[in-house]
Design a protein around this motif. Sequence first.
Motif, mmCIF file in Angstrom:
data_model
loop_
_atom_site.group_PDB
_atom_site.id
_atom_site.type_symbol
_atom_site.label_atom_id
_atom_site.label_comp_id
_atom_site.label_asym_id
_atom_site.label_seq_id
_atom_site.Cartn_x
_atom_site.Cartn_y
_atom_site.Cartn_z
ATOM 1 N N ASP A 161 -41.333 74.029 9.512
ATOM 2 C CA ASP A 161 -39.920 74.778 8.929
ATOM 3 C C ASP A 161 -39.999 76.002 9.704
ATOM 4 O O ASP A 161 -40.448 77.089 9.615
ATOM 5 C CB ASP A 161 -40.422 75.438 7.373
ATOM 6 C CG ASP A 161 -39.101 76.095 6.969
ATOM 7 O OD1 ASP A 161 -37.896 76.188 7.627
ATOM 8 O OD2 ASP A 161 -39.122 76.803 5.848
ATOM 9 N N THR B 208 -39.368 61.634 18.438
ATOM 10 C CA THR B 208 -38.230 61.998 17.665
ATOM 11 C C THR B 208 -37.290 63.182 18.087
ATOM 12 O O THR B 208 -38.133 64.310 18.296
ATOM 13 C CB THR B 208 -38.952 62.290 16.038
ATOM 14 O OG1 THR B 208 -39.567 60.998 15.726
ATOM 15 C CG2 THR B 208 -37.767 62.603 15.325
ATOM 16 N N THR C 5 -32.054 64.510 12.792
ATOM 17 C CA THR C 5 -33.532 63.833 13.655
ATOM 18 C C THR C 5 -32.934 62.244 14.070
ATOM 19 O O THR C 5 -32.520 61.755 12.860
ATOM 20 C CB THR C 5 -34.460 63.954 12.630
ATOM 21 O OG1 THR C 5 -34.335 63.497 11.590
ATOM 22 C CG2 THR C 5 -34.765 65.399 12.243
ATOM 23 N N SER D 1 -35.530 58.899 15.904
ATOM 24 C CA SER D 1 -36.482 58.547 16.636
ATOM 25 C C SER D 1 -35.917 57.668 17.799
ATOM 26 O O SER D 1 -34.874 56.871 17.639
ATOM 27 C CB SER D 1 -37.604 57.780 16.045
ATOM 28 O OG SER D 1 -37.253 57.108 15.441
ATOM 29 N N GLN E 236 -43.616 62.431 16.457
ATOM 30 C CA GLN E 236 -43.435 62.123 15.241
ATOM 31 C C GLN E 236 -42.890 63.179 14.228
ATOM 32 O O GLN E 236 -43.554 64.266 14.662
ATOM 33 C CB GLN E 236 -43.998 60.928 14.692
ATOM 34 C CG GLN E 236 -45.589 61.425 14.338
ATOM 35 C CD GLN E 236 -46.473 60.284 13.777
ATOM 36 O OE1 GLN E 236 -45.964 59.283 13.715
ATOM 37 N NE2 GLN E 236 -47.617 60.778 13.583
ATOM 38 N N LEU E 237 -42.145 62.745 13.124
ATOM 39 C CA LEU E 237 -42.012 63.854 12.206
ATOM 40 C C LEU E 237 -42.824 63.668 11.066
ATOM 41 O O LEU E 237 -43.197 62.454 10.579
ATOM 42 C CB LEU E 237 -40.640 63.930 11.623
ATOM 43 C CG LEU E 237 -39.565 64.488 12.821
ATOM 44 C CD1 LEU E 237 -38.332 64.572 12.025
ATOM 45 C CD2 LEU E 237 -39.943 65.937 12.942
ATOM 46 N N ARG E 238 -43.604 64.689 10.487
ATOM 47 C CA ARG E 238 -44.339 64.396 9.306
ATOM 48 C C ARG E 238 -43.575 64.533 7.660
ATOM 49 O O ARG E 238 -42.752 65.377 7.941
ATOM 50 C CB ARG E 238 -45.549 65.468 9.295
ATOM 51 C CG ARG E 238 -46.557 65.018 10.485
ATOM 52 C CD ARG E 238 -47.476 66.128 10.704
ATOM 53 N NE ARG E 238 -48.226 66.267 9.206
ATOM 54 C CZ ARG E 238 -49.512 66.661 9.330
ATOM 55 N NH1 ARG E 238 -50.275 66.968 10.333
ATOM 56 N NH2 ARG E 238 -50.085 67.079 8.182
ATOM 57 N N SER E 239 -44.086 63.913 6.889
ATOM 58 C CA SER E 239 -43.008 63.965 5.566
ATOM 59 C C SER E 239 -43.776 64.988 4.822
ATOM 60 O O SER E 239 -43.450 65.331 3.765
ATOM 61 C CB SER E 239 -43.227 62.557 5.006
ATOM 62 O OG SER E 239 -44.475 62.291 4.556
ATOM 63 N N ASP E 240 -44.857 65.557 5.221
ATOM 64 C CA ASP E 240 -45.390 66.822 4.430
ATOM 65 C C ASP E 240 -45.105 68.204 4.749
ATOM 66 O O ASP E 240 -45.849 69.327 3.863
ATOM 67 C CB ASP E 240 -47.056 66.750 4.298
ATOM 68 C CG ASP E 240 -47.604 66.821 5.921
ATOM 69 O OD1 ASP E 240 -46.928 67.110 6.590
ATOM 70 O OD2 ASP E 240 -48.784 66.749 5.950
ATOM 71 N N GLY E 241 -44.040 68.406 5.505
ATOM 72 C CA GLY E 241 -43.707 69.821 5.772
ATOM 73 C C GLY E 241 -44.328 70.346 6.886
ATOM 74 O O GLY E 241 -43.871 71.469 7.385
ATOM 75 N N GLU F 124 -45.443 71.023 10.815
ATOM 76 C CA GLU F 124 -44.735 70.593 11.983
ATOM 77 C C GLU F 124 -46.011 69.447 12.717
ATOM 78 O O GLU F 124 -46.978 69.888 12.786
ATOM 79 C CB GLU F 124 -44.601 71.623 12.853
ATOM 80 C CG GLU F 124 -43.971 71.423 14.222
ATOM 81 C CD GLU F 124 -43.573 72.471 15.058
ATOM 82 O OE1 GLU F 124 -43.424 73.497 14.472
ATOM 83 O OE2 GLU F 124 -43.345 72.252 16.424
#
Length: 195
Positions: free
Chosen positions: A6, A92, A109, A111, A149-154, A156
């Motif tokens: 964030d 991504t 976003t 990928s 890659q983007l993480r889903s847990d917030g 970075e």
Amino acid sequence: VEQSFDFSSALLAGPPESTEAEPEEPTEAQPAAAAETVAPPPEKSEYGEGGARIAAVRMFNSKNEDARVFYVGEKMRVEIDFECDRELPDATFVFCAYLPDGRPASQWTRSAAEMNAAPLTGSGTVIFEVERLIMGRSAYVASAAIFKQLRSDGVEGESYHVLDRSIHFQVLQDIEDTVERGLCVQPFEAKLRQG
């Protein structure tokens, strides 16, 4: 070392310094506020592990003109030129716009895999296209990034390259349009054009 994804956790240092520019003549469809200009961005704040880099970020209005001022309801296109130093299994691409107070307003976003371009090699351009801009009237500062890659847990994820809060633009709306739009989920399309 993990960093929060964030980007809004750091507040902006304040409004950018303005520069004198020849104002455009407003039209009936464009409010008098169109004569305002957007200041050039300050020095780039960037980081990343390397492997790929953002070579340029360009923004285009509904007339296909390079622009930093956009209007609610019109088309908007963001092009992110990139160069890879080596073959990347995936990447991504992110374009995230923030309000002046640091809150994220909209994040786009995609990928390389989602654009049928993985593994990613060489150079190219990722194009984010907005058919009808619904982000509200405001000055914005944006980040462009290439993440592994983007993480889903917030948290970075690892980044190849990030231009952090280095892209300034403004969205205007007609004087008669008094609806405050606030934060939004802006629909967009994305595609990748190789070399």
